[in-house]
Design a protein around this motif. Sequence first.
Motif, mmCIF file in Angstrom:
data_model
loop_
_atom_site.group_PDB
_atom_site.id
_atom_site.type_symbol
_atom_site.label_atom_id
_atom_site.label_comp_id
_atom_site.label_asym_id
_atom_site.label_seq_id
_atom_site.Cartn_x
_atom_site.Cartn_y
_atom_site.Cartn_z
ATOM 1 N N LYS A 56 0.826 -1.214 0.000
ATOM 2 C CA LYS A 56 0.000 0.000 0.000
ATOM 3 C C LYS A 56 0.859 1.264 0.000
ATOM 4 O O LYS A 56 0.360 2.355 0.280
ATOM 5 N N GLN B 172 -11.436 -0.408 0.517
ATOM 6 C CA GLN B 172 -12.051 0.240 -0.633
ATOM 7 C C GLN B 172 -11.118 1.218 -1.329
ATOM 8 O O GLN B 172 -11.026 1.238 -2.567
ATOM 9 N N LYS B 173 -10.405 2.023 -0.551
ATOM 10 C CA LYS B 173 -9.529 3.045 -1.135
ATOM 11 C C LYS B 173 -8.454 2.422 -2.016
ATOM 12 O O LYS B 173 -8.294 2.784 -3.189
ATOM 13 N N TRP B 174 -7.720 1.446 -1.471
ATOM 14 C CA TRP B 174 -6.606 0.873 -2.216
ATOM 15 C C TRP B 174 -7.057 -0.084 -3.315
ATOM 16 O O TRP B 174 -6.397 -0.218 -4.346
ATOM 17 N N THR B 175 -8.192 -0.706 -3.116
ATOM 18 C CA THR B 175 -8.743 -1.539 -4.200
ATOM 19 C C THR B 175 -9.043 -0.671 -5.407
ATOM 20 O O THR B 175 -8.742 -1.038 -6.553
ATOM 21 N N GLN B 176 -9.598 0.503 -5.156
ATOM 22 C CA GLN B 176 -9.909 1.430 -6.243
ATOM 23 C C GLN B 176 -8.641 1.945 -6.909
ATOM 24 O O GLN B 176 -8.579 2.083 -8.137
ATOM 25 N N ILE B 177 -7.610 2.201 -6.114
ATOM 26 C CA ILE B 177 -6.336 2.671 -6.676
ATOM 27 C C ILE B 177 -5.751 1.616 -7.608
ATOM 28 O O ILE B 177 -5.348 1.916 -8.746
ATOM 29 N N ASP C 189 -7.919 1.394 -10.781
ATOM 30 C CA ASP C 189 -7.741 2.551 -11.669
ATOM 31 C C ASP C 189 -6.407 2.472 -12.412
ATOM 32 O O ASP C 189 -6.333 2.736 -13.622
#
Length: 250
Positions: free
Chosen positions: A87, A232-237, A240
Motif C-alpha cells: 500500500k 475500498q480506497k486501495w482496491t480502487q487505486i 484505476d
Amino acid sequence: RKKFKGFKYYDKRFLNKSFDPGNKYSIPYFWGTLGIVYNDKFVKRSEVESWDQLWSSKFRDKILLVDSARDDFAFSLISMGKSVNDKRPADVQAAKAKLDALMPNVKAILDDEIVMYMVQEEAPIGITWSGEASEMIAENKHLHYVIPKEGSNIWFDNLAIPETAKHFKAIYKFLNFMSEPKNAAQNAEYVEYSTPNKGAIKILPKSVTGDQQFYPSNKTLKNLHVYSDLGQKWTQIYNDLFLEFKMTSR
C-alpha cells in the motif's frame, strides 16, 4: 464448530490463514497458485522460471495476461521484491510503470477465454491461475505450468455457512461428507484442482499428488502469499491503475 468433524483431515499448511484466523468461518475446499503457462514447442522452461524473464524482448507480442488487477500487479510487485499487499504509493506506482514496460510483450488481456487461446497455441506464454492451467494442460500436451522462483499468490476456494442459513443439520452433514477423504479425493479428481485434504492426498494417485505444478514442494509453498483485503480506497487505486495500464498504447 463442534458439529463439523472434518478438520482432522485437513493439512495444517492450508488452515489458519490471515483471511480467517482459526478457521472460524470457513474451511478450505480447493487451493492453487498464480503462475506461468508455457508451450514447450516455442519456449524452454529455463526461460520462464522467474517473473523478471517475462520482460525479455524475445517475448514481444507473445504473452497473454489474465484480466485481473490484483494478479497482474502481484507479479509485478513480486518481481520488484515487494509485497502482493503493498500500500505504499511509490511501490504501487513503480509496479504500474513496470507493467507498462511489459506491454510490448502482451498480446492480449483475457478472461476465461485464455484457456482456449493457450490450448489453440495463439500464444506461447500465459499468466493465469493453476486451476485454469490444469484445464489447458489436459487439452494440449505441450503446455506446462511454472510457479516462478521469487514466489507468487496462493488462493483458496472455501466453504462457508451463510448468515441467513436455516438447515444446519443438512449443512453439517454435507460439510462432513465432503471432508471424508474418499469423497474429497473423488471430487479433486473430477474438478482437477488441488485439494487441501491430507486424507484425500493419501488416496489420490501419485501421478496427481506428485505433480509439482499443482502440488508444489514445502520450499515453494513457504514462498506463496495470501492476498489481504486492501480496503475500498486501495482496491480502487489498484483498479484505476490497472485500467490505465490496459489503455497503454503499444
